[in-house]
Design a protein around this motif. Sequence first.
Motif, mmCIF file in Angstrom:
data_model
loop_
_atom_site.group_PDB
_atom_site.id
_atom_site.type_symbol
_atom_site.label_atom_id
_atom_site.label_comp_id
_atom_site.label_asym_id
_atom_site.label_seq_id
_atom_site.Cartn_x
_atom_site.Cartn_y
_atom_site.Cartn_z
ATOM 1 N N ALA A 66 0.902 -1.238 -0.158
ATOM 2 C CA ALA A 66 0.088 0.107 -0.062
ATOM 3 C C ALA A 66 1.044 1.203 0.104
ATOM 4 O O ALA A 66 0.573 2.222 -0.799
ATOM 5 N N THR A 67 1.900 1.208 0.727
ATOM 6 C CA THR A 67 2.832 2.606 0.769
ATOM 7 C C THR A 67 3.570 2.581 -0.684
ATOM 8 O O THR A 67 3.964 3.769 -0.770
ATOM 9 N N ASP A 68 3.799 1.557 -1.200
ATOM 10 C CA ASP A 68 4.474 1.554 -2.521
ATOM 11 C C ASP A 68 3.488 2.483 -3.424
ATOM 12 O O ASP A 68 4.214 3.586 -4.144
ATOM 13 N N LEU A 69 2.313 2.255 -3.623
ATOM 14 C CA LEU A 69 1.499 3.323 -4.351
ATOM 15 C C LEU A 69 1.570 4.734 -3.889
ATOM 16 O O LEU A 69 1.784 5.663 -4.762
ATOM 17 N N VAL A 70 1.620 5.046 -2.624
ATOM 18 C CA VAL A 70 1.677 6.300 -2.269
ATOM 19 C C VAL A 70 2.953 6.912 -2.365
ATOM 20 O O VAL A 70 3.045 8.071 -2.603
ATOM 21 N N ALA A 71 4.108 6.091 -2.132
ATOM 22 C CA ALA A 71 5.555 6.434 -2.522
ATOM 23 C C ALA A 71 5.555 6.972 -3.993
ATOM 24 O O ALA A 71 6.242 8.188 -4.187
ATOM 25 N N GLY A 72 5.235 6.020 -4.931
ATOM 26 C CA GLY A 72 5.311 6.413 -6.393
ATOM 27 C C GLY A 72 4.663 7.747 -6.658
ATOM 28 O O GLY A 72 4.962 8.750 -7.427
ATOM 29 N N TYR A 73 3.317 7.973 -6.033
ATOM 30 C CA TYR A 73 2.584 9.167 -6.452
ATOM 31 C C TYR A 73 3.545 10.516 -5.804
ATOM 32 O O TYR A 73 3.307 11.768 -6.363
ATOM 33 N N GLY A 364 7.772 6.852 -11.872
ATOM 34 C CA GLY A 364 7.652 6.664 -10.305
ATOM 35 C C GLY A 364 6.359 5.821 -9.862
ATOM 36 O O GLY A 364 6.656 4.775 -9.049
ATOM 37 N N THR A 365 5.318 6.318 -10.638
ATOM 38 C CA THR A 365 3.888 5.437 -10.356
ATOM 39 C C THR A 365 3.862 3.958 -10.818
ATOM 40 O O THR A 365 3.743 3.252 -10.184
ATOM 41 N N ILE A 366 4.497 3.872 -12.196
ATOM 42 C CA ILE A 366 4.688 2.321 -12.480
ATOM 43 C C ILE A 366 5.632 1.712 -11.789
ATOM 44 O O ILE A 366 5.391 0.386 -11.352
ATOM 45 N N GLY A 367 6.748 2.128 -11.452
ATOM 46 C CA GLY A 367 7.566 1.522 -10.389
ATOM 47 C C GLY A 367 6.949 1.199 -9.173
ATOM 48 O O GLY A 367 7.025 0.040 -8.641
ATOM 49 N N ALA A 368 6.027 1.904 -8.860
ATOM 50 C CA ALA A 368 5.551 1.787 -7.345
ATOM 51 C C ALA A 368 4.343 0.800 -7.515
ATOM 52 O O ALA A 368 4.177 -0.220 -6.595
ATOM 53 N N VAL A 369 3.769 0.887 -8.537
ATOM 54 C CA VAL A 369 2.724 -0.246 -8.826
ATOM 55 C C VAL A 369 3.527 -1.696 -8.987
ATOM 56 O O VAL A 369 2.793 -2.911 -8.305
ATOM 57 N N GLN A 370 4.475 -1.594 -9.792
ATOM 58 C CA GLN A 370 5.382 -2.989 -9.767
ATOM 59 C C GLN A 370 5.854 -3.417 -8.461
ATOM 60 O O GLN A 370 5.828 -4.558 -7.987
ATOM 61 N N GLY A 371 6.070 -2.170 -7.627
ATOM 62 C CA GLY A 371 6.686 -2.488 -6.239
ATOM 63 C C GLY A 371 5.540 -3.000 -5.450
ATOM 64 O O GLY A 371 5.727 -4.006 -4.417
ATOM 65 N N PHE A 372 4.399 -2.498 -5.522
ATOM 66 C CA PHE A 372 3.243 -2.982 -4.863
ATOM 67 C C PHE A 372 2.965 -4.564 -5.113
ATOM 68 O O PHE A 372 2.734 -5.339 -4.171
ATOM 69 N N ALA A 373 3.033 -4.983 -6.396
ATOM 70 C CA ALA A 373 2.916 -6.416 -6.925
ATOM 71 C C ALA A 373 3.979 -7.121 -6.213
ATOM 72 O O ALA A 373 3.687 -8.262 -5.749
#
Length: 461
Positions: A66-73, A364-373
């Motif tokens: 969940a924090t991955d998505l916030v961090a990417g944003y 950053g957002t794509i990386g965060a979504v990938q990080g979320f997965a």
Amino acid sequence: MFGKKRKENPARIGVGKFWAWGSREVSETTNVLIQGYLMFYCTNTLHLNPGIVGILLAVSKAIDGATDLVAGYIVDKTKSRLGKGRPYELCIFGTWICTFLMYSCPEGWGDIMKYVWVLSMYILVNALFNTFLNAGETVYMVRSFRSEQLVRINSYTGLISSGVGFIVNIITPQLVERYSSVHGGWSRIILTLGIPVLIIGIMRFVFIEEKYDLDIFQKTETIRLKDTLHMLRKNKYVWIIVIMTFITQLGSQVGLGTYYFQEVFGSIGLQSLTSAVTILALPLVFVFPKSIKKWNVRDVMLVGSICSVVGSVVCFISNTNVAMYMVGWLIVGIGSLPGTYLIKLMIFDSASYNEWKKMHRMEGTIGAVQGFAKRVGGALAAALGGLILMAVGYDAEAVTETAVMGIRVGQTLLPAFSSIIGIICLLFYDLDHKMPQINADNEKARKEALEAQNSAKTSEN
């Protein structure tokens, strides 16, 4: 003849810049490998229930996702004198301080306090500090290197990561075997490995600046949540990356490797051999830039996934045959290289696809979504590892044949299954064939936008 200058290779990366960028790979790889011993530390040193530990790690990784998505944003919205992704490199200090504390839980505490302590430190390491390190890395990279350099920097820094992994995987099992049963031994292990790699890892922040402006269309625009949702609806390639990442983590991060060597081969120290074998695959990293030009990212990753399936099956068949297991492990190591070092290129291309479709790039957002997965897959894997041990009745004091078989299946056949799913996903990834046109169109649009800005400034003056 003598007056002609040699044409500069746009893909060339200076030695100093290469090592400066790769320095954090030393820290990141070491930290990831050390965390691989957390379940073993909890069960064999703190004497905690593996099922409960697995569930708690799963919960913490869900929080991490969940924090991955916030961090990417947050990273995508960052504007500072240091750059967009570079400031987040300082999180490396928090990563290592909390890693040390995580492995320094007082053994005299009650079980509840031990669970709370380990969970809290684990969340800080992965859901906060490592999350921002990872979210900022892709953004930092594409603004520090020319597009022609990205394949090389990704592939060749893989040598650093693999080389460090080779060394750490040789040293750590020996340290664990020697100090894990000694009071305060785990703290000593973390300090021995952590302090040097922390000093090395901060060199990226010190020496690498962001030089290239990719936000020419976004100077006056703010990325909003609806932009992210729109991108997720329109860019199918992000979802392919997400599914591949999730299933890979689910299959490879169950954390049963140490148990495998202790219970199947009878020695944790033998785990060092896996690094000695894996190092044989490293020269293949030099092949990636040329192979991608000849084929493409998807095809190289397909070959890697097939190798991973074959190698995992060989490892399972080997049973107690160490030599045969090492052959299988070498094949797995070869197969894992493309997915490990080329996934970022898929993220770069997906961001370029966004730009081509007149959306924000949002690396950053794509990386965060990938990080979320990655976190969610790792969370389920951590829970699965603990549940496997609990389901087969694992007891460190009295190990049964059923427990050994469960460990073997989790360590070998589960990764094979995840690689098969990855192969299916790659068959739907066709972005490679579109990239020449996408890159040409994006470059043309950037030049036109820059000329328009300069013309407007000239008119104002």
